[in-house]
Design a protein around this motif. Structure first.
Motif, PDB file in Angstrom:
ATOM      1  N   THR A 132       0.839  -1.198   0.000  1.00 21.16           N
ATOM      2  CA  THR A 132       0.000   0.000   0.000  1.00 21.16           C
ATOM      3  C   THR A 132       0.873   1.247   0.000  1.00 21.16           C
ATOM      4  O   THR A 132       1.917   1.292   0.657  1.00 21.16           O
ATOM      5  N   GLN A 133       0.449   2.224  -0.760  1.00 18.19           N
ATOM      6  CA  GLN A 133       1.118   3.525  -0.794  1.00 18.19           C
ATOM      7  C   GLN A 133       0.085   4.578  -0.419  1.00 18.19           C
ATOM      8  O   GLN A 133      -0.736   4.982  -1.230  1.00 18.19           O
ATOM      9  N   ASP A 134       0.146   4.993   0.844  1.00 16.37           N
ATOM     10  CA  ASP A 134      -0.788   5.992   1.352  1.00 16.37           C
ATOM     11  C   ASP A 134      -0.145   7.376   1.314  1.00 16.37           C
ATOM     12  O   ASP A 134       1.077   7.510   1.252  1.00 16.37           O
ATOM     13  N   THR A 145      -5.791   9.826  -1.941  1.00 15.71           N
ATOM     14  CA  THR A 145      -5.515   8.781  -2.923  1.00 15.71           C
ATOM     15  C   THR A 145      -4.664   7.676  -2.312  1.00 15.71           C
ATOM     16  O   THR A 145      -3.639   7.949  -1.671  1.00 15.71           O
ATOM     17  N   ARG A 146      -5.107   6.434  -2.524  1.00 16.19           N
ATOM     18  CA  ARG A 146      -4.361   5.249  -2.084  1.00 16.19           C
ATOM     19  C   ARG A 146      -3.989   4.404  -3.310  1.00 16.19           C
ATOM     20  O   ARG A 146      -4.802   4.235  -4.226  1.00 16.19           O
ATOM     21  N   HIS A 147      -2.769   3.910  -3.296  1.00 16.53           N
ATOM     22  CA  HIS A 147      -2.311   2.998  -4.342  1.00 16.53           C
ATOM     23  C   HIS A 147      -2.067   1.629  -3.691  1.00 16.53           C
ATOM     24  O   HIS A 147      -1.305   1.524  -2.736  1.00 16.53           O
ATOM     25  N   THR A 161      -1.246  -2.523  -4.388  1.00 13.38           N
ATOM     26  CA  THR A 161      -0.793  -3.584  -5.292  1.00 13.38           C
ATOM     27  C   THR A 161      -1.077  -4.931  -4.634  1.00 13.38           C
ATOM     28  O   THR A 161      -0.539  -5.220  -3.552  1.00 13.38           O
ATOM     29  N   LYS A 180      -9.330   3.031 -10.337  1.00 14.17           N
ATOM     30  CA  LYS A 180      -8.608   2.552 -11.511  1.00 14.17           C
ATOM     31  C   LYS A 180      -8.022   1.182 -11.186  1.00 14.17           C
ATOM     32  O   LYS A 180      -7.318   1.024 -10.187  1.00 14.17           O
ATOM     33  N   HIS A 181      -8.332   0.227 -12.050  1.00 17.40           N
ATOM     34  CA  HIS A 181      -7.911  -1.153 -11.787  1.00 17.40           C
ATOM     35  C   HIS A 181      -7.251  -1.727 -13.039  1.00 17.40           C
ATOM     36  O   HIS A 181      -7.825  -1.691 -14.138  1.00 17.40           O
ATOM     37  N   GLU A 233      -3.280  -3.837  -9.811  1.00 15.42           N
ATOM     38  CA  GLU A 233      -2.917  -2.477  -9.401  1.00 15.42           C
ATOM     39  C   GLU A 233      -4.209  -1.690  -9.207  1.00 15.42           C
ATOM     40  O   GLU A 233      -5.017  -1.535 -10.133  1.00 15.42           O
ATOM     41  N   THR A 266      -5.894   1.999  -7.847  1.00 15.59           N
ATOM     42  CA  THR A 266      -5.750   3.401  -7.446  1.00 15.59           C
ATOM     43  C   THR A 266      -7.124   3.888  -7.016  1.00 15.59           C
ATOM     44  O   THR A 266      -8.056   3.932  -7.835  1.00 15.59           O
ATOM     45  N   ASP A 303      -9.416   6.879  -5.242  1.00 13.77           N
ATOM     46  CA  ASP A 303      -9.515   8.287  -4.845  1.00 13.77           C
ATOM     47  C   ASP A 303     -10.740   8.447  -3.948  1.00 13.77           C
ATOM     48  O   ASP A 303     -11.877   8.192  -4.379  1.00 13.77           O
TER      49      ASP A 303
END
Length: 331
Positions: free
Chosen positions: A41-43, A57-59, A61, A97-98, A110, A112, A114
């Motif tokens: 996770t990329q917070d 926004t969170r990314h 994987t 977004k997937h 992946e 994303t 929002d």
């Protein structure tokens, strides 16, 4: 043909499993076995200072080992508002977004997400992007399991301060120093510095005695340096007059007298403004060198007048407008 039927059967099975999973409470599904799913996770780095309308926004994987596959219908629904203990928390999923990539033994997803904030408070309050439960299907035994995406907590700030506070008690380490924007003042200061430099340069050009700027090393500038050292003694007056004659002759390119003065002024129109003073100078020169009893109307201190006259000539040769010059004996 067999492969086509097998894929079609698998698709139907996945759809039926997804529908069946929707009918169940996802939290009651068994957890996926450890080691099947790995997550990164990329917070957002900042976790304070968010206000109503901001986007978080969170990314994410997800790496899922086969034979497990992600039931994509279990992904968060755009526009859906999460609830906590039956109450909406005011945080909506505004965009999703997937993408996925099959890498043989596993599939990488992946995500994303929002989230937009639609809530506020009179004081700072804690909030969270709540945990998301994703459903996975074992394509071998048709078992549906769940996987929990961890939550992320942050702080929502009010749009305005409620009540009285002390700024020193509200200095978060994430806030940074309170700086005053001085860009406008810095721009004005730079402009004023340029104007000051130009003004000083102009003043030095007008009053300067050196030759380090264009048109500053003319014959009258040199004559002025000689005349200012003279006194009102007969020898000093004679030296000053001789210096002025030399400067006039150099500027004209020939010996200058009253009979060819108009030719000089036609060639050097800048000197027309001081024609009367030039004629007075020739009267003084006549008295010094030829007629001792001649009247030049310059008082008892002709050297003082010559200094002023030479400065006016220097202004003319530099293209400046000469100052008014009295014909009296004032310094």
């Amino acid at each position: 043909m067999k492969n086509l039927l097998r894929n079609l059967l698998l698709t139907v099975t996945l759809s039926l499993s997804a529908v069946a999973a929707y009918a169940l409470d996802v939290t009651k599904l068994p957890d996926v076995k450890e080691g099947i799913v790995s997550i990164q996770t990329q917070d957002p780095v900042k976790d304070v200072g968010y206000v109503i309308g901001d986007i978080v926004t969170r990314h994410i994987t997800l790496t899922i080992k086969k034979p497990y596959v992600l039931i994509e219908e279990s992904l968060p629904i755009v526009g859906y508002e999460k609830t906590y203990r039956g109450k909406p928390i005011g945080i909506y999923l505004s965009a999703l977004k997937h993408t996925k990539k099959d890498e043989g033994e596993h599939v990488v997803h992946e995500l994303t997400l929002d989230y937009q904030i639609f809530t506020s408070s009179v004081v700072a309050k804690r909030a969270a992007v709540l945990a998301e439960y994703l459903r996975l299907l074992n394509t071998e035994d048709r078992e549906v399991v769940k996987y929990r995406v961890p939550m992320w907590e942050f702080v929502i700030s009010p749009l305005s301060v409620f009540g009285q506070i002390k700024v020193e008690d509200d200095m978060s380490q994430f806030r940074g120093p309170l700086l005053i924007d001085a860009s406008r003042e810095n721009t004005r200061f730079k402009i004023l510095l340029v104007l000051l430099a130009l003004s000083l340069l102009g003043l030095l050009y007008i009053l300067g005695k050196g030759a380090w700027l264009p048109r500053m090393g003319g014959p009258f500038a040199k004559a002025y340096r000689t005349i200012k050292k003279q006194t009102d003694s007969p020898q000093g007056i004679q030296n000053a007059v001789s210096s002025m004659h030399a400067a006039l002759n150099t500027s004209a390119g020939h010996s200058l007298f009253t009979d060819n003065l108009d030719q000089f002024l036609a060639k050097k129109p800048a000197f027309k403004a001081i024609k009367p003073e030039i004629q007075q100078f020739f009267g003084l020169s006549n008295q010094v060198f030829f007629e001792a009893n001649a009247n030049h109307n310059l008082g008892a201190k002709p050297v003082t007048w010559l200094k002023q006259f030479c400065r006016r000539c220097r202004d003319c040769e530099r293209g400046l407008v000469p100052d008014a010059l009295s014909t009296g004996n004032k310094a």
